[in-house]
Design a protein around this motif. Structure first.
Motif, PDB file in Angstrom:
ATOM      1  N   PHE A 203     -32.515  39.029  99.264  1.00 37.90           N
ATOM      2  CA  PHE A 203     -32.926  38.018  98.290  1.00 37.90           C
ATOM      3  C   PHE A 203     -34.447  38.024  98.205  1.00 37.90           C
ATOM      4  O   PHE A 203     -35.133  38.020  99.233  1.00 37.90           O
ATOM      5  CB  PHE A 203     -32.422  36.626  98.705  1.00 37.90           C
ATOM      6  CG  PHE A 203     -32.815  35.578  97.714  1.00 37.90           C
ATOM      7  CD1 PHE A 203     -32.118  35.448  96.532  1.00 37.90           C
ATOM      8  CD2 PHE A 203     -33.913  34.754  97.937  1.00 37.90           C
ATOM      9  CE1 PHE A 203     -32.496  34.508  95.578  1.00 37.90           C
ATOM     10  CE2 PHE A 203     -34.298  33.814  96.991  1.00 37.90           C
ATOM     11  CZ  PHE A 203     -33.585  33.690  95.821  1.00 37.90           C
ATOM     12  N   GLU A 204     -34.971  38.057  96.962  1.00 36.27           N
ATOM     13  CA  GLU A 204     -36.422  38.052  96.744  1.00 36.27           C
ATOM     14  C   GLU A 204     -36.727  37.002  95.660  1.00 36.27           C
ATOM     15  O   GLU A 204     -36.323  37.175  94.510  1.00 36.27           O
ATOM     16  CB  GLU A 204     -36.883  39.456  96.295  1.00 36.27           C
ATOM     17  CG  GLU A 204     -38.302  39.545  95.793  1.00 36.27           C
ATOM     18  CD  GLU A 204     -39.318  38.936  96.751  1.00 36.27           C
ATOM     19  OE1 GLU A 204     -39.423  39.413  97.885  1.00 36.27           O
ATOM     20  OE2 GLU A 204     -40.000  37.951  96.357  1.00 36.27           O
ATOM     21  N   PRO A 205     -37.414  35.926  96.022  1.00 36.17           N
ATOM     22  CA  PRO A 205     -37.623  34.853  95.036  1.00 36.17           C
ATOM     23  C   PRO A 205     -38.612  35.190  93.916  1.00 36.17           C
ATOM     24  O   PRO A 205     -38.575  34.582  92.850  1.00 36.17           O
ATOM     25  CB  PRO A 205     -38.139  33.674  95.883  1.00 36.17           C
ATOM     26  CG  PRO A 205     -38.680  34.306  97.123  1.00 36.17           C
ATOM     27  CD  PRO A 205     -37.923  35.570  97.355  1.00 36.17           C
ATOM     28  N   ALA A 210     -39.183  41.523  92.947  1.00 32.86           N
ATOM     29  CA  ALA A 210     -37.759  41.892  92.900  1.00 32.86           C
ATOM     30  C   ALA A 210     -37.511  43.059  91.938  1.00 32.86           C
ATOM     31  O   ALA A 210     -36.631  43.883  92.171  1.00 32.86           O
ATOM     32  CB  ALA A 210     -36.922  40.689  92.482  1.00 32.86           C
ATOM     33  N   MET A 211     -38.284  43.107  90.849  1.00 25.18           N
ATOM     34  CA  MET A 211     -38.030  44.132  89.822  1.00 25.18           C
ATOM     35  C   MET A 211     -38.797  45.429  90.078  1.00 25.18           C
ATOM     36  O   MET A 211     -38.555  46.434  89.381  1.00 25.18           O
ATOM     37  CB  MET A 211     -38.433  43.596  88.444  1.00 25.18           C
ATOM     38  CG  MET A 211     -37.624  42.357  88.052  1.00 25.18           C
ATOM     39  SD  MET A 211     -36.835  42.520  86.476  1.00 25.18           S
ATOM     40  CE  MET A 211     -38.225  42.686  85.415  1.00 25.18           C
ATOM     41  N   GLU A 240     -40.911  30.423  82.939  1.00 31.88           N
ATOM     42  CA  GLU A 240     -42.153  30.974  83.484  1.00 31.88           C
ATOM     43  C   GLU A 240     -41.885  31.905  84.674  1.00 31.88           C
ATOM     44  O   GLU A 240     -42.456  32.980  84.789  1.00 31.88           O
ATOM     45  CB  GLU A 240     -43.039  29.784  83.914  1.00 31.88           C
ATOM     46  CG  GLU A 240     -44.358  30.108  84.557  1.00 31.88           C
ATOM     47  CD  GLU A 240     -45.402  30.585  83.551  1.00 31.88           C
ATOM     48  OE1 GLU A 240     -46.312  31.264  84.023  1.00 31.88           O
ATOM     49  OE2 GLU A 240     -45.288  30.294  82.338  1.00 31.88           O
ATOM     50  N   ARG A 241     -40.955  31.488  85.548  1.00 33.67           N
ATOM     51  CA  ARG A 241     -40.771  32.225  86.810  1.00 33.67           C
ATOM     52  C   ARG A 241     -39.687  33.301  86.754  1.00 33.67           C
ATOM     53  O   ARG A 241     -39.762  34.280  87.479  1.00 33.67           O
ATOM     54  CB  ARG A 241     -40.441  31.239  87.940  1.00 33.67           C
ATOM     55  CG  ARG A 241     -41.662  30.455  88.373  1.00 33.67           C
ATOM     56  CD  ARG A 241     -41.343  29.396  89.389  1.00 33.67           C
ATOM     57  NE  ARG A 241     -40.729  29.931  90.605  1.00 33.67           N
ATOM     58  CZ  ARG A 241     -40.234  29.158  91.570  1.00 33.67           C
ATOM     59  NH1 ARG A 241     -40.303  27.835  91.453  1.00 33.67           N
ATOM     60  NH2 ARG A 241     -39.695  29.700  92.640  1.00 33.67           N
ATOM     61  N   TYR A 242     -38.662  33.104  85.898  1.00 33.39           N
ATOM     62  CA  TYR A 242     -37.507  34.009  85.985  1.00 33.39           C
ATOM     63  C   TYR A 242     -37.155  34.732  84.683  1.00 33.39           C
ATOM     64  O   TYR A 242     -36.251  35.550  84.675  1.00 33.39           O
ATOM     65  CB  TYR A 242     -36.268  33.243  86.493  1.00 33.39           C
ATOM     66  CG  TYR A 242     -36.502  32.639  87.845  1.00 33.39           C
ATOM     67  CD1 TYR A 242     -36.619  33.448  88.976  1.00 33.39           C
ATOM     68  CD2 TYR A 242     -36.644  31.257  87.999  1.00 33.39           C
ATOM     69  CE1 TYR A 242     -36.869  32.902  90.220  1.00 33.39           C
ATOM     70  CE2 TYR A 242     -36.889  30.697  89.241  1.00 33.39           C
ATOM     71  CZ  TYR A 242     -37.007  31.530  90.350  1.00 33.39           C
ATOM     72  OH  TYR A 242     -37.259  30.984  91.577  1.00 33.39           O
ATOM     73  N   GLN A 243     -37.851  34.426  83.579  1.00 34.96           N
ATOM     74  CA  GLN A 243     -37.495  35.127  82.327  1.00 34.96           C
ATOM     75  C   GLN A 243     -37.927  36.593  82.403  1.00 34.96           C
ATOM     76  O   GLN A 243     -39.053  36.905  82.783  1.00 34.96           O
ATOM     77  CB  GLN A 243     -38.148  34.465  81.117  1.00 34.96           C
ATOM     78  CG  GLN A 243     -37.691  35.132  79.830  1.00 34.96           C
ATOM     79  CD  GLN A 243     -38.413  34.563  78.607  1.00 34.96           C
ATOM     80  OE1 GLN A 243     -39.526  34.978  78.282  1.00 34.96           O
ATOM     81  NE2 GLN A 243     -37.774  33.616  77.958  1.00 34.96           N
ATOM     82  N   ILE A 244     -37.029  37.476  81.969  1.00 37.50           N
ATOM     83  CA  ILE A 244     -37.367  38.902  81.886  1.00 37.50           C
ATOM     84  C   ILE A 244     -37.894  39.172  80.481  1.00 37.50           C
ATOM     85  O   ILE A 244     -37.241  38.827  79.484  1.00 37.50           O
ATOM     86  CB  ILE A 244     -36.134  39.770  82.202  1.00 37.50           C
ATOM     87  CG1 ILE A 244     -35.708  39.534  83.661  1.00 37.50           C
ATOM     88  CG2 ILE A 244     -36.422  41.249  81.961  1.00 37.50           C
ATOM     89  CD1 ILE A 244     -34.403  40.176  84.039  1.00 37.50           C
ATOM     90  N   ASN A 245     -39.088  39.735  80.417  1.00 33.49           N
ATOM     91  CA  ASN A 245     -39.686  40.069  79.126  1.00 33.49           C
ATOM     92  C   ASN A 245     -40.294  41.465  79.217  1.00 33.49           C
ATOM     93  O   ASN A 245     -40.195  42.121  80.264  1.00 33.49           O
ATOM     94  CB  ASN A 245     -40.726  39.008  78.708  1.00 33.49           C
ATOM     95  CG  ASN A 245     -41.771  38.799  79.782  1.00 33.49           C
ATOM     96  OD1 ASN A 245     -42.165  39.748  80.460  1.00 33.49           O
ATOM     97  ND2 ASN A 245     -42.216  37.560  79.941  1.00 33.49           N
ATOM     98  N   VAL A 246     -40.878  41.911  78.133  1.00 32.27           N
ATOM     99  CA  VAL A 246     -41.409  43.280  78.092  1.00 32.27           C
ATOM    100  C   VAL A 246     -42.425  43.483  79.219  1.00 32.27           C
ATOM    101  O   VAL A 246     -42.444  44.531  79.875  1.00 32.27           O
ATOM    102  CB  VAL A 246     -42.028  43.572  76.705  1.00 32.27           C
ATOM    103  CG1 VAL A 246     -42.732  44.928  76.694  1.00 32.27           C
ATOM    104  CG2 VAL A 246     -40.947  43.533  75.630  1.00 32.27           C
TER     105      VAL A 246
END
Ligand code: CP
Length: 304
Positions: A203-205, A210-211, A240-246
């Motif tokens: 687990f990586e917060p 993480a990516m 802000e913290r968890y959305q995946i964007n370009v």
């Protein structure tokens, strides 16, 4: 494959690969899709969806039509379940009327009881509460196999609401059969309690950590319909913290692929722009849902 598709427990690596290859054998290139083959004109398939669905339900319907079988779309809201009839009595009535196979999505695990009680019927799990969604895991593997040479060396990152996701539990069942290099789980601790410590991955917060170098990124929506407590993080902080964007995807491997089982809540777990990248395979997942479900029905009918 057994008489039913309830989970992936009895699958070997060979079974999974052969099923994916069978799905590919139905594929057409121009236009991309899955062809009609009149293989099972005598079979009757009934779908019972006690939770909402677009992809799973429609792809099973199209897969059934593509195989020449008859599809009976059970309308829960207009059925005698509304007059107090049980699911068991409903399924028995279907069996007496000649249904061969039931596709069931339900909030609980009643599919296992039904499969034991009605051995003359075949059952396919189309979503078992937050527990499992095996046909989704199969189409996820199929989509990965279209882009990656092997499973063994994949670094996989799964981001979002892990605790309420039947997609992730079935995916983990499947990926442990075919192999992987690493799995990293990421998300707000409110939504990942079962994954903070586990034997499958780390687990990586922090999303960027993480990516980093991931070959496969799987994003998951927050399953608001299953939350029992208010989240301790605001919607804007979550984005802000968890959305995946370009930008956040830049840290992944240059040929990383992005998966999401859908439906996507754009603007929350994914920015819309990222869905337009070539390495975003969400549309492939939707299309492959038809092929993998043709393969599942073919295998099950061939053993009946
Ligand atoms: N991925 C999935 O199960 O989508 P639906 O809920 O639309 O069927």
């Amino acid at each position: 494959m057994s008489q039913h598709l309830l989970n992936l427990a009895h699958f070997t690596e060979k079974d999974l690969i052969e099923l994916i290859d069978l799905a590919h054998s139905f594929q057409t290139q121009d236009p991309p899709g899955y062809r009609y083959e009149n293989i099972f004109p005598d079979k009757k398939v009934a779908s019972i969806f006690c939770e909402p669905s677009t992809r799973t339900k429609l792809s099973f319907e199209i897969a059934t039509h593509n195989l020449g079988a008859q599809y009976i779309d059970f309308n829960l809201a207009n059925s005698s379940i509304q007059k107090g009839e049980t699911l068991e009595d409903t399924v028995e009535a279907m069996m007496l009327m000649g249904v061969d196979l039931c596709i069931l999505r339900h909030t609980d695990s009643s599919i296992h009881t039904l499969a034991n009680k009605f051995p003359a019927l075949q059952f396919v799990n189309a979503g078992e509460g937050a527990v499992s969604h095996p046909s989704q895991a199969l189409l996820d593997l199929m989509t990965i196999r279209e882009s990656k040479k092997s499973f063994d060396d994949l670094k996989i990152t799964i981001v979002g609401d892990l605790d309420h996701s039947r997609v992730v539990s079935s995916f983990l069942e499947a990926i442990q059969i075919v192999g992987y290099k690493t799995i990293t789980f990421c998300g707000h601790p409110d939504l990942c309690k079962s994954y903070l410590e586990n034997s499958i991955g780390n687990f990586e917060p922090d999303l960027e950590t993480a990516m980093a170098d991931a070959d496969v990124v799987m994003a998951l929506r927050i399953q608001n319909e299953r939350l029992t407590e208010k989240l301790t993080i605001s919607a804007s902080e979550y984005v802000e913290r968890y959305q995946i964007n370009v930008d956040s995807l830049q840290v992944a491997s240059p040929d990383a692929i992005l998966l999401h089982p859908g439906p996507v809540n754009f603007g929350i777990e994914l920015d819309y722009e990222v869905s337009q990248l070539d390495n975003c395979k969400i549309k492939n997942q939707i299309l492959n849902g038809v092929g993998i479900r043709m393969a599942i029905l073919t295998r099950l009918f061939s053993q009946a």
